[in-house]
Write an enzyme that holds these catalytic residues in place. Sequence first.
Site, PDB file in Angstrom:
ATOM      1  N   HIS A  64      -5.809   1.816  -3.809  1.00  0.00           N
ATOM      2  CA  HIS A  64      -4.812   1.401  -2.917  1.00  0.00           C
ATOM      3  C   HIS A  64      -4.444   0.242  -3.588  1.00  0.00           C
ATOM      4  O   HIS A  64      -5.058  -0.726  -4.454  1.00  0.00           O
ATOM      5  CB  HIS A  64      -5.511   1.337  -1.694  1.00  0.00           C
ATOM      6  CG  HIS A  64      -6.432   0.239  -1.328  1.00  0.00           C
ATOM      7  ND1 HIS A  64      -6.702  -0.767  -0.647  1.00  0.00           N
ATOM      8  CD2 HIS A  64      -7.866   0.279  -2.060  1.00  0.00           C
ATOM      9  CE1 HIS A  64      -7.630  -1.373  -0.722  1.00  0.00           C
ATOM     10  NE2 HIS A  64      -8.595  -0.844  -1.556  1.00  0.00           N
TER      11      HIS A  64
ATOM     12  N   CYS B 152       0.982  -1.228   0.099  1.00  0.00           N
ATOM     13  CA  CYS B 152       0.027   0.012   0.138  1.00  0.00           C
ATOM     14  C   CYS B 152       0.822   1.149   0.089  1.00  0.00           C
ATOM     15  O   CYS B 152       0.582   2.221  -0.712  1.00  0.00           O
ATOM     16  CB  CYS B 152      -0.829   0.044   1.103  1.00  0.00           C
ATOM     17  SG  CYS B 152      -0.123  -0.015   2.796  1.00  0.00           S
TER      18      CYS B 152
ATOM     19  N   HIS C 111      -2.243   1.066   6.907  1.00  0.00           N
ATOM     20  CA  HIS C 111      -2.805   0.864   5.720  1.00  0.00           C
ATOM     21  C   HIS C 111      -3.083   2.325   5.133  1.00  0.00           C
ATOM     22  O   HIS C 111      -3.514   3.306   5.736  1.00  0.00           O
ATOM     23  CB  HIS C 111      -4.112   0.164   5.143  1.00  0.00           C
ATOM     24  CG  HIS C 111      -4.366  -0.008   3.763  1.00  0.00           C
ATOM     25  ND1 HIS C 111      -3.652  -1.043   3.000  1.00  0.00           N
ATOM     26  CD2 HIS C 111      -5.429   0.410   3.296  1.00  0.00           C
ATOM     27  CE1 HIS C 111      -4.259  -0.924   1.893  1.00  0.00           C
ATOM     28  NE2 HIS C 111      -5.301  -0.168   1.940  1.00  0.00           N
TER      29      HIS C 111
END
Length: 191
Positions: A154, A84, A138
Amino acid sequence: MSLKNYIFLIAVFLMGNALQAQTASSAHTEKSAHSLDTLVSVPVASNDSAPKINKQVEEIIQFAKKFLGTPYHYAGSTPSGFDCSGFIYYVMGNFGMRLSRSSPGLAEFGKTVKLSELQPGDLMFFKGRNTGSSGVGHVAMVVEVKEGVIRFIHSSTSRGVIIDTFNNSGYYVPRYLKSKRLDYGGVPSKN
């Protein structure tokens, strides 16, 4: 995010789950009059107050979309595979922005913005798999905010680079931590 906002998000998420369970157990085959498309309701800005997307942000988003379908790769930061933060790092680096390589490091850049203020190009930060954690695990970039619905791009561990909708996500809503806006006019500064 304030405790009040976090409690609100959790309450909305739980209500959405209860509605989904009720709808699933219903014997009706017709569509429910209630939409379950949004677990999180984000206030909608009027057309007059809706911000115009910066040309550089448009270019960044279009560049990021070129990598849709790229597989996830732990610690990856190249088009052969991204994690990510590696994805965000790579995309922004192609526009001269030098950022941190980690999700927690990226969360230190830019100005904090509320969900109701999100614009394309803003970064959203989430807990990792462990919802009991309070740390950033994340990161994703907002690609669209339309009528209160937030969509972000993402690199997902299970699906690679994809675009997801935040509002109806049973995974991301309870893991949401904060959002940041970078200075696309120059190199972003840490808070």
